[in-house]
Write a protein that holds these residues in place. Sequence first.
Motif, PDB file in Angstrom:
ATOM      1  N   THR A   1       0.848  -1.189   0.000  1.00  0.00           N
ATOM      2  CA  THR A   1       0.000   0.000   0.000  1.00  0.00           C
ATOM      3  C   THR A   1       0.885   1.241   0.000  1.00  0.00           C
ATOM      4  N   ASP A   2       0.256   2.439   0.017  1.00  0.00           N
ATOM      5  CA  ASP A   2       1.068   3.654   0.107  1.00  0.00           C
ATOM      6  C   ASP A   2       0.806   4.361   1.435  1.00  0.00           C
ATOM      7  N   ASP A   3       1.662   5.351   1.755  1.00  0.00           N
ATOM      8  CA  ASP A   3       1.572   5.944   3.095  1.00  0.00           C
ATOM      9  C   ASP A   3       0.310   6.784   3.296  1.00  0.00           C
TER      10      ASP A   3
ATOM     11  N   GLY B   1       1.797   8.737  -4.507  1.00  0.00           N
ATOM     12  CA  GLY B   1       2.021   9.644  -5.632  1.00  0.00           C
ATOM     13  C   GLY B   1       2.505   8.950  -6.891  1.00  0.00           C
ATOM     14  N   GLU B   2       2.263   9.605  -7.996  1.00  0.00           N
ATOM     15  CA  GLU B   2       2.580   9.050  -9.320  1.00  0.00           C
ATOM     16  C   GLU B   2       4.057   8.686  -9.471  1.00  0.00           C
ATOM     17  N   ARG B   3       4.930   9.427  -8.777  1.00  0.00           N
ATOM     18  CA  ARG B   3       6.372   9.163  -8.918  1.00  0.00           C
ATOM     19  C   ARG B   3       6.772   7.789  -8.385  1.00  0.00           C
ATOM     20  N   THR B   4       5.883   7.212  -7.594  1.00  0.00           N
ATOM     21  CA  THR B   4       6.167   5.880  -7.047  1.00  0.00           C
ATOM     22  C   THR B   4       5.943   4.770  -8.091  1.00  0.00           C
ATOM     23  N   LYS B   5       5.298   5.115  -9.193  1.00  0.00           N
ATOM     24  CA  LYS B   5       5.102   4.101 -10.251  1.00  0.00           C
ATOM     25  C   LYS B   5       6.375   4.004 -11.083  1.00  0.00           C
ATOM     26  N   SER B   6       7.477   3.617 -10.428  1.00  0.00           N
ATOM     27  CA  SER B   6       8.801   3.699 -11.057  1.00  0.00           C
ATOM     28  C   SER B   6       9.525   2.358 -11.047  1.00  0.00           C
TER      29      SER B   6
ATOM     30  N   GLY C   1      -4.929   3.334  -4.645  1.00  0.00           N
ATOM     31  CA  GLY C   1      -5.449   3.862  -5.904  1.00  0.00           C
ATOM     32  C   GLY C   1      -4.773   3.212  -7.092  1.00  0.00           C
ATOM     33  N   GLY C   2      -4.880   3.872  -8.236  1.00  0.00           N
ATOM     34  CA  GLY C   2      -4.331   3.322  -9.468  1.00  0.00           C
ATOM     35  C   GLY C   2      -2.820   3.180  -9.458  1.00  0.00           C
ATOM     36  N   VAL C   3      -2.153   4.016  -8.684  1.00  0.00           N
ATOM     37  CA  VAL C   3      -0.693   3.913  -8.623  1.00  0.00           C
ATOM     38  C   VAL C   3      -0.291   2.576  -7.996  1.00  0.00           C
TER      39      VAL C   3
ATOM     40  N   PRO D   1      -9.193  -1.544  -4.449  1.00  0.00           N
ATOM     41  CA  PRO D   1      -9.097  -0.140  -4.837  1.00  0.00           C
ATOM     42  C   PRO D   1      -9.696   0.771  -3.768  1.00  0.00           C
ATOM     43  N   THR D   2      -9.010   1.852  -3.457  1.00  0.00           N
ATOM     44  CA  THR D   2      -9.502   2.766  -2.420  1.00  0.00           C
ATOM     45  C   THR D   2      -9.804   4.164  -2.953  1.00  0.00           C
ATOM     46  N   THR D   3      -9.502   4.423  -4.238  1.00  0.00           N
ATOM     47  CA  THR D   3      -9.951   5.677  -4.845  1.00  0.00           C
ATOM     48  C   THR D   3     -11.122   5.347  -5.775  1.00  0.00           C
ATOM     49  N   LEU D   4     -11.941   6.360  -6.050  1.00  0.00           N
ATOM     50  CA  LEU D   4     -13.066   6.142  -6.967  1.00  0.00           C
ATOM     51  C   LEU D   4     -12.541   5.780  -8.353  1.00  0.00           C
TER      52      LEU D   4
ATOM     53  N   GLY E   1      -7.036  -5.432 -16.356  1.00  0.00           N
ATOM     54  CA  GLY E   1      -5.781  -6.176 -16.434  1.00  0.00           C
ATOM     55  C   GLY E   1      -4.564  -5.415 -16.913  1.00  0.00           C
ATOM     56  N   LYS E   2      -4.691  -4.118 -17.172  1.00  0.00           N
ATOM     57  CA  LYS E   2      -3.489  -3.365 -17.560  1.00  0.00           C
ATOM     58  C   LYS E   2      -2.710  -3.000 -16.303  1.00  0.00           C
ATOM     59  N   THR E   3      -1.421  -3.344 -16.300  1.00  0.00           N
ATOM     60  CA  THR E   3      -0.563  -3.010 -15.164  1.00  0.00           C
ATOM     61  C   THR E   3       0.686  -2.339 -15.720  1.00  0.00           C
TER      62      THR E   3
ATOM     63  N   GLN F   1     -14.894   7.361   2.131  1.00  0.00           N
ATOM     64  CA  GLN F   1     -15.167   8.382   3.151  1.00  0.00           C
ATOM     65  C   GLN F   1     -13.930   9.186   3.524  1.00  0.00           C
ATOM     66  N   THR F   2     -12.756   8.606   3.358  1.00  0.00           N
ATOM     67  CA  THR F   2     -11.537   9.350   3.702  1.00  0.00           C
ATOM     68  C   THR F   2     -10.845   9.946   2.469  1.00  0.00           C
ATOM     69  N   LEU F   3     -11.421   9.694   1.297  1.00  0.00           N
ATOM     70  CA  LEU F   3     -10.785  10.190   0.065  1.00  0.00           C
ATOM     71  C   LEU F   3     -10.984  11.708  -0.054  1.00  0.00           C
TER      72      LEU F   3
HETATM   73  P1  NAD Z   1      -3.347   7.457  -6.644  1.00  0.00           P
HETATM   74  O1  NAD Z   1      -3.195   6.003  -6.633  1.00  0.00           O
HETATM   75  O2  NAD Z   1      -2.109   8.279  -6.715  1.00  0.00           O
HETATM   76  O3  NAD Z   1      -4.182   7.916  -5.371  1.00  0.00           O
HETATM   77  C1  NAD Z   1      -4.419   9.287  -5.154  1.00  0.00           C
HETATM   78  C2  NAD Z   1      -4.099   9.727  -3.736  1.00  0.00           C
HETATM   79  O4  NAD Z   1      -5.159   9.328  -2.875  1.00  0.00           O
HETATM   80  C3  NAD Z   1      -2.835   9.140  -3.126  1.00  0.00           C
HETATM   81  O5  NAD Z   1      -2.178  10.152  -2.448  1.00  0.00           O
HETATM   82  C4  NAD Z   1      -3.343   8.095  -2.128  1.00  0.00           C
HETATM   83  O6  NAD Z   1      -2.479   7.951  -1.014  1.00  0.00           O
HETATM   84  C5  NAD Z   1      -4.645   8.698  -1.712  1.00  0.00           C
HETATM   85  N1  NAD Z   1      -5.675   7.741  -1.307  1.00  0.00           N
HETATM   86  C6  NAD Z   1      -6.032   6.610  -1.951  1.00  0.00           C
HETATM   87  N2  NAD Z   1      -7.099   6.065  -1.359  1.00  0.00           N
HETATM   88  C7  NAD Z   1      -7.417   6.844  -0.312  1.00  0.00           C
HETATM   89  C8  NAD Z   1      -8.447   6.800   0.655  1.00  0.00           C
HETATM   90  N3  NAD Z   1      -9.404   5.857   0.643  1.00  0.00           N
HETATM   91  N4  NAD Z   1      -8.470   7.777   1.596  1.00  0.00           N
HETATM   92  C9  NAD Z   1      -7.542   8.763   1.591  1.00  0.00           C
HETATM   93  N5  NAD Z   1      -6.563   8.870   0.684  1.00  0.00           N
HETATM   94  C10 NAD Z   1      -6.518   7.917  -0.270  1.00  0.00           C
HETATM   95  O7  NAD Z   1      -4.267   7.960  -7.871  1.00  0.00           O
HETATM   96  P2  NAD Z   1      -5.459   7.297  -8.697  1.00  0.00           P
HETATM   97  O8  NAD Z   1      -6.166   8.437  -9.291  1.00  0.00           O
HETATM   98  O9  NAD Z   1      -6.221   6.293  -7.927  1.00  0.00           O
HETATM   99  O10 NAD Z   1      -4.707   6.479  -9.848  1.00  0.00           O
HETATM  100  C11 NAD Z   1      -3.966   7.123 -10.848  1.00  0.00           C
HETATM  101  C12 NAD Z   1      -3.111   6.096 -11.549  1.00  0.00           C
HETATM  102  O11 NAD Z   1      -3.947   5.103 -12.115  1.00  0.00           O
HETATM  103  C13 NAD Z   1      -2.266   6.658 -12.668  1.00  0.00           C
HETATM  104  O12 NAD Z   1      -0.950   6.216 -12.515  1.00  0.00           O
HETATM  105  C14 NAD Z   1      -2.878   6.047 -13.917  1.00  0.00           C
HETATM  106  O13 NAD Z   1      -1.934   5.831 -14.940  1.00  0.00           O
HETATM  107  C15 NAD Z   1      -3.436   4.769 -13.394  1.00  0.00           C
HETATM  108  N6  NAD Z   1      -4.535   4.221 -14.192  1.00  0.00           N
HETATM  109  C16 NAD Z   1      -4.442   2.937 -14.616  1.00  0.00           C
HETATM  110  C17 NAD Z   1      -5.452   2.374 -15.361  1.00  0.00           C
HETATM  111  C18 NAD Z   1      -5.366   0.948 -15.782  1.00  0.00           C
HETATM  112  O14 NAD Z   1      -6.178   0.494 -16.579  1.00  0.00           O
HETATM  113  N7  NAD Z   1      -4.419   0.187 -15.274  1.00  0.00           N
HETATM  114  C19 NAD Z   1      -6.594   3.121 -15.684  1.00  0.00           C
HETATM  115  C20 NAD Z   1      -6.671   4.426 -15.230  1.00  0.00           C
HETATM  116  C21 NAD Z   1      -5.634   4.967 -14.488  1.00  0.00           C
END
Ligand code: NAD
Length: 358
Positions: free
Chosen positions: A43-45, A70-75, A102-104, A126-129, A139-141, A169-171
């Motif tokens: 997970t991330d911080d 953050g996006e820079r972690t996708k490295s 999230g997606g990162v 997944p924890t972001t919308l 399936g794209k990674t 709720q925390t997003l």
């Molecule tokens: P992200 O993963 O960077 O998350 C955004 C921020 O929200 C981060 O700081 C994270 O710590 C925080 N966060 C996540 N869940 C939380 C929660 N429940 N409560 C509080 N904070 C939370 O960003 P994202 O928008 O989820 O993903 C973007 C990435 O997804 C990009 O790298 C993009 O290329 C990739 N993506 C991939 C696909 C695919 O098909 N594989 C499709 C779309 C996007």
Amino acid sequence: TNDLAVELGEKSYPITFPADATVAIRERLAATVAGGRSSVLLTDDGVARAQSKFLADAFGATPRLILSAGERTKSLESLGKVLDFLAANRVNRQGVLWVVGGGVMGDLGGFSAASYLRGIQYVQIPTTLLAMVDSSVGGKTGINLTAGKNLVGAFHHPGAVFIGREFLQTLPPREFAAGMAEIIKYGLLGDQELFGQLEARPVDVRSAELPAVIRRCCQLKAEIVKADEFERAAEGGRALLNLGHTFGHAIEQVTGYTTYLHGEGVAIGLVAAARLSHKLGLLAPADIERVERTVAAHNLPIRLRGPLPLAELQNATTRDKKNRAGGVRFVVMNSLGQAATRSGVAPSTVEAVWREVG
Ligand code: NAD
Ligand code: ZN
């Protein structure tokens, strides 16, 4: 809400919408452990801070790797960290990587799982919308290189996806809105009814309809992915998911990925795609207004926040990674709720669209 099955050839995996994600995940984890399979968590911080109780309750003492948000972690560097972490915990071919975030995290964790021992199972939480409706399905990674975004990757589907609305709720509200841009996209590209619903009543984090809306988007994406898993269709297919993205990517690229969240670029991109569709004789001016009102009602931009150099935008638009030999391929709307791919759009038409959203 009922589970969905993502079907791919002979394989299939579930997207589940448990009433209580903590309980559902704890149960699956226990079954994994009982089956003698080692489990580790990535997970991330940001997530570790916001969802500490969930992580403790669901995962207990499962070994965890927490990387910077953050996006820079996708490295490449992070990929090395995840692979070393898997090896240090003696994860074998039967092991499972649980990816929370999230997606990162999803893209990085998924790619790590695809390459470690030539492929182990991973589970997406997944924890972001955005991750719930988009990145966790399909399936794209992958990871980024200095030369550009998502330049290294693999198709590798998760063993399961758990979607819990409680995580939202925390997003931060801005991240929630960014995810809504992708949801509006699904309505515009393939579900007139969904678009009509969002138009009539904007969805927010408290909306009763939210789980059903998320589920509908996963279903739309799963259907499109099933029909064109590797994005090879000459027309339509998986490319339709890029509605608004050719313009959106250009905005992100020209601003150096700092000013606009991906979903914010897509929001303006959807308006741009509607304007382009009008110029091509497909949509009426009233349709553009409907798109703009719906996007704005979800706290998203419909115009650039400040002026950007037209030549750079134009350049970035015509060099989008998704383009094929033979020129730019745009996704346009024949009507609100029905998208199609279109090549051979004149550069002057694209430029006129940029002037309108500028
Ligand atoms: P992200 O993963 O960077 O998350 C955004 C921020 O929200 C981060 O700081 C994270 O710590 C925080 N966060 C996540 N869940 C939380 C929660 N429940 N409560 C509080 N904070 C939370 O960003 P994202 O928008 O989820 O993903 C973007 C990435 O997804 C990009 O790298 C993009 O290329 C990739 N993506 C991939 C696909 C695919 O098909 N594989 C499709 C779309 C996007
Ligand atoms: Zn997107």
